[in-house]
Structure formats: C-alpha cells, structure tokens
Design a protein around this motif. Structure first.
Motif, PDB file in Angstrom:
ATOM      1  N   PHE A 124       0.842  -1.195   0.000  1.00 13.76           N
ATOM      2  CA  PHE A 124       0.000   0.000   0.000  1.00 13.76           C
ATOM      3  C   PHE A 124       0.879   1.248   0.000  1.00 13.76           C
ATOM      4  CE2 PHE A 124      -3.857  -2.317   0.725  1.00 13.76           C
ATOM      5  CZ  PHE A 124      -3.498  -3.407   1.488  1.00 13.76           C
ATOM      6  N   TRP A 125       0.419   2.265  -0.714  1.00 17.21           N
ATOM      7  CA  TRP A 125       1.132   3.533  -0.746  1.00 17.21           C
ATOM      8  C   TRP A 125       0.261   4.628  -0.128  1.00 17.21           C
ATOM      9  CZ3 TRP A 125       6.110   4.256  -1.880  1.00 17.21           C
ATOM     10  CH2 TRP A 125       6.784   3.249  -2.583  1.00 17.21           C
ATOM     11  N   TYR A 126       0.888   5.386   0.776  1.00 11.95           N
ATOM     12  CA  TYR A 126       0.221   6.479   1.462  1.00 11.95           C
ATOM     13  C   TYR A 126       0.983   7.778   1.202  1.00 11.95           C
ATOM     14  CZ  TYR A 126      -2.083   2.843   4.308  1.00 11.95           C
ATOM     15  OH  TYR A 126      -2.820   1.761   4.731  1.00 11.95           O
ATOM     16  N   ARG A 127       0.263   8.874   1.364  1.00  9.31           N
ATOM     17  CA  ARG A 127       0.872  10.195   1.289  1.00  9.31           C
ATOM     18  C   ARG A 127       0.447  10.951   2.543  1.00  9.31           C
ATOM     19  NH1 ARG A 127      -0.417  13.720  -3.926  1.00  9.31           N
ATOM     20  NH2 ARG A 127      -2.518  13.228  -3.225  1.00  9.31           N
ATOM     21  N   GLN A 128       1.368  11.734   3.072  1.00 13.86           N
ATOM     22  CA  GLN A 128       1.063  12.481   4.291  1.00 13.86           C
ATOM     23  C   GLN A 128       1.606  13.893   4.170  1.00 13.86           C
ATOM     24  OE1 GLN A 128       2.904  11.043   7.961  1.00 13.86           O
ATOM     25  NE2 GLN A 128       1.094  11.642   9.127  1.00 13.86           N
ATOM     26  N   PHE A 129       0.708  14.868   4.219  1.00 21.28           N
ATOM     27  CA  PHE A 129       1.103  16.271   4.222  1.00 21.28           C
ATOM     28  C   PHE A 129       1.349  16.706   5.664  1.00 21.28           C
ATOM     29  CE2 PHE A 129       0.804  16.993  -0.160  1.00 21.28           C
ATOM     30  CZ  PHE A 129      -0.315  16.345  -0.662  1.00 21.28           C
ATOM     31  N   PRO A 130       2.104  17.794   5.847  1.00 23.18           N
ATOM     32  CA  PRO A 130       2.439  18.248   7.206  1.00 23.18           C
ATOM     33  C   PRO A 130       1.213  18.428   8.095  1.00 23.18           C
ATOM     34  CG  PRO A 130       3.738  19.430   5.603  1.00 23.18           C
ATOM     35  CD  PRO A 130       2.749  18.627   4.814  1.00 23.18           C
ATOM     36  N   LYS A 131       1.311  17.888   9.292  1.00 17.51           N
ATOM     37  CA  LYS A 131       0.264  17.996  10.316  1.00 17.51           C
ATOM     38  C   LYS A 131      -1.058  17.358   9.893  1.00 17.51           C
ATOM     39  CE  LYS A 131       2.224  22.071  12.503  1.00 17.51           C
ATOM     40  NZ  LYS A 131       1.981  23.417  13.059  1.00 17.51           N
ATOM     41  N   GLN A 132      -0.995  16.446   8.930  1.00 18.38           N
ATOM     42  CA  GLN A 132      -2.185  15.717   8.528  1.00 18.38           C
ATOM     43  C   GLN A 132      -1.967  14.216   8.709  1.00 18.38           C
ATOM     44  OE1 GLN A 132      -3.865  16.745   4.718  1.00 18.38           O
ATOM     45  NE2 GLN A 132      -3.418  18.926   4.958  1.00 18.38           N
ATOM     46  N   SER A 133      -3.046  13.482   8.595  1.00 16.78           N
ATOM     47  CA  SER A 133      -2.961  12.038   8.732  1.00 16.78           C
ATOM     48  C   SER A 133      -2.499  11.400   7.426  1.00 16.78           C
ATOM     49  CB  SER A 133      -4.329  11.482   9.133  1.00 16.78           C
ATOM     50  OG  SER A 133      -4.254  10.108   9.387  1.00 16.78           O
ATOM     51  N   LEU A 134      -2.264  10.106   7.477  1.00 15.96           N
ATOM     52  CA  LEU A 134      -1.884   9.388   6.268  1.00 15.96           C
ATOM     53  C   LEU A 134      -3.100   9.220   5.371  1.00 15.96           C
ATOM     54  CD1 LEU A 134       0.059   8.236   8.657  1.00 15.96           C
ATOM     55  CD2 LEU A 134       0.604   6.493   6.965  1.00 15.96           C
ATOM     56  N   MET A 135      -2.896   9.432   4.085  1.00 19.13           N
ATOM     57  CA  MET A 135      -3.972   9.241   3.120  1.00 19.13           C
ATOM     58  C   MET A 135      -3.576   8.118   2.165  1.00 19.13           C
ATOM     59  SD  MET A 135      -5.493  11.720   0.167  1.00 19.13           S
ATOM     60  CE  MET A 135      -4.243  11.174  -1.002  1.00 19.13           C
ATOM     61  N   LEU A 136      -4.409   7.100   2.095  1.00 18.65           N
ATOM     62  CA  LEU A 136      -4.124   5.984   1.212  1.00 18.65           C
ATOM     63  C   LEU A 136      -4.243   6.438  -0.230  1.00 18.65           C
ATOM     64  CD1 LEU A 136      -3.590   2.907   0.920  1.00 18.65           C
ATOM     65  CD2 LEU A 136      -6.074   2.618   0.859  1.00 18.65           C
ATOM     66  N   MET A 137      -3.207   6.156  -1.014  1.00 22.65           N
ATOM     67  CA  MET A 137      -3.209   6.533  -2.415  1.00 22.65           C
ATOM     68  C   MET A 137      -3.635   5.368  -3.304  1.00 22.65           C
ATOM     69  SD  MET A 137       0.398   8.537  -2.644  1.00 22.65           S
ATOM     70  CE  MET A 137       0.169   9.008  -4.358  1.00 22.65           C
ATOM     71  N   ALA A 138      -3.011   4.208  -3.056  1.00 24.05           N
ATOM     72  CA  ALA A 138      -3.249   3.085  -3.957  1.00 24.05           C
ATOM     73  C   ALA A 138      -2.799   1.782  -3.320  1.00 24.05           C
ATOM     74  CB  ALA A 138      -2.497   3.309  -5.263  1.00 24.05           C
ATOM     75  N   THR A 139      -3.336   0.720  -3.886  1.00 30.38           N
ATOM     76  CA  THR A 139      -2.952  -0.637  -3.511  1.00 30.38           C
ATOM     77  C   THR A 139      -2.148  -1.209  -4.657  1.00 30.38           C
ATOM     78  OG1 THR A 139      -4.973  -0.897  -2.209  1.00 30.38           O
ATOM     79  CG2 THR A 139      -3.778  -2.906  -2.813  1.00 30.38           C
ATOM     80  N   SER A 140      -0.954  -1.651  -4.354  1.00 30.67           N
ATOM     81  CA  SER A 140      -0.064  -2.214  -5.362  1.00 30.67           C
ATOM     82  C   SER A 140      -0.202  -3.728  -5.354  1.00 30.67           C
ATOM     83  CB  SER A 140       1.377  -1.807  -5.009  1.00 30.67           C
ATOM     84  OG  SER A 140       2.310  -2.421  -5.862  1.00 30.67           O
ATOM     85  N   ASN A 141      -0.472  -4.314  -6.511  1.00 33.37           N
ATOM     86  CA  ASN A 141      -0.710  -5.744  -6.609  1.00 33.37           C
ATOM     87  C   ASN A 141       0.356  -6.390  -7.483  1.00 33.37           C
ATOM     88  OD1 ASN A 141      -3.395  -5.616  -5.252  1.00 33.37           O
ATOM     89  ND2 ASN A 141      -3.930  -4.461  -7.083  1.00 33.37           N
ATOM     90  N   GLU A 142       1.034  -7.373  -6.956  1.00 30.44           N
ATOM     91  CA  GLU A 142       2.083  -8.049  -7.705  1.00 30.44           C
ATOM     92  C   GLU A 142       1.512  -8.747  -8.926  1.00 30.44           C
ATOM     93  OE1 GLU A 142       2.759 -11.635  -7.866  1.00 30.44           O
ATOM     94  OE2 GLU A 142       4.529 -11.276  -9.092  1.00 30.44           O
TER      95      GLU A 142
END
Lengths: 116, 110
Positions: A34-52
């Motif tokens: 799973f890939w997440y992005r987090q901006f300053p002072k914010q929570s983690l936001m799920l971007m995408a699920t990576s599937n082999e």
C-alpha cells in the motif's frame, strides 16, 4: 518482526522531473503493498494498492497517470511521481501486510519528497 | 470499515499510565481494532490489536468494552519517547488496507 524499507529516504527534485520511490519487503514476500501520502500535520492518506503481477488499484481522486505504481516482484513495489510539481511535495509511506493470518501491516520509514 | 473517533490530543506525565480512548460505535462483528502510532517523520508502528478480548503485549494493553463500541489503549508507564500520534483503526480482515483517521497526539511531559 518483518521489515519494510524505502529508498530514498529523502529526495529533492526540480519541477517537471519524475521521481521513483522504492518499497521493499526485506524478509518476507508481499503480493500486496500500500502507498500512502502524508502532508504536514495531517494524517496518512491511502493513495493506492499495489498488486504483484497486476495493475494497481487507486483511491478516488488519485491520478493513476501521475502516480505510476509497478509491483514487479514479491518484494518490491515502486511509486513514480511523474512531472512532479511543488504541490506533490509530501511524505510518502508504503506498507505491506505480514504473511500470517491476522498479522499486522508493516510500514516503511517513509520518503520525504521536496519539489522545487 | 467502521469509522473511529479519537480526542485530538492528550497530555500525560512521564511515568504515569496513558489511557487513550477510541469510539467505534458502528464496528461490525468481524472487525478488529488496531492501534498504531507515528513518531514524528517516521512510518507508523504497530502497537496492538484485538477482536473481543482484552489484549496485552510488551508495549501496551488494549481494553475493549463488552459491546465493542469503544476501546482504550493503555501505555502503563509512559516515557518521553512515547510522544507520538496514536491511531485507532478498525478493519475487517488480514491484508486489508488501513484507513487512518486524525488520531490522538499524545504528549508525554517530564
């Protein structure tokens, strides 16, 4: 416990260039990451699920053509931020679930991206 | 996955127990309660999880109410290094994606 690594830990790039971030499961195999992005002072936001071996699944509002995900092996997923702009500057974190039932997910240390 | 509600911040004195509450009133019977924490500029760290019964490990204890609508994470002897954002997450099953809420900022003070 299992270990997930990310490379690089931090990167600075010019606007318009592409940046690749690697996520590796070091002592276990992960068919999903799973890939997440987090901006300053914010929570983690799920971007995408990576599937082999198949296409990634993107969350609503995440541009698949801008954030290219490749899960080429059972231990490696890559996120490429294409044509990066300053607003893409963020903390990018990957995770992989453990191999045992009910086992937790293991998170990488994160990659700090700064686009100038 | 069910939504969780946590207080935005809490303070705790060093050496005292830190009790972090979480409400998950819409939790389903097959959803587990997970706790993670994130120390500044690091990836989240797993703490503990449970389904119905109270759980304890080397890091913390998890107390889940009988109706499962709320839970409390207990750090028995908080240290300065426990200062972090604590996330309570409910999810269905192994391998499923984790959706993070705002979490609770725990500040441990000497």
């Amino acid at each position: 416990g299992a270990v997930v690594s990310q490379h690089p830990s931090r990167v600075i790039c010019k606007s318009g260039t592409s940046v690749k971030i690697e996520c590796r499961s070091l002592d276990f195999q992960a068919t999903t990451m799973f890939w997440y992005r987090q901006f300053p002072k914010q929570s983690l936001m799920l971007m995408a699920t990576s599937n082999e071996g198949s296409k990634a699944t993107y969350e609503q509002g995440v541009e698949k053509d801008k954030f290219l995900i490749n899960h080429a092996s059972l231990t490696l997923s890559t996120l490429t931020v294409t044509s990066a702009h300053p607003e893409d500057s963020s903390f990018y974190i990957c995770s992989a679930p453990g191999t045992h039932e009910q086992e937790t997910q293991y998170f990488g240390p994160g990659t700090r991206l700064l686009v100038l | 996955d069910a939504k969780t509600t946590q207080p935005p911040s809490m303070d705790c004195a060093e050496g005292r127990a830190a009790n972090l509450p979480c409400n998950h009133s819409t939790i389903s019977g097959n959803e587990y309660v997970y706790w993670y924490r994130q120390i500044h500029s690091q990836g989240p760290q797993y703490i503990i999880h449970g389904l119905k019964n109270n759980e304890t490990n080397e890091m913390a204890s998890l107390i889940i109410t009988e109706d499962r609508k709320s839970s409390t994470l207990i750090l028995p002897h908080a240290t300065l290094r426990d200062t972090a954002v604590y996330y309570c997450i409910v999810r269905v099953e192994y391998g499923n994606k984790l959706v993070f809420g705002a979490g609770t900022i725990l500040r441990v003070k000497s």
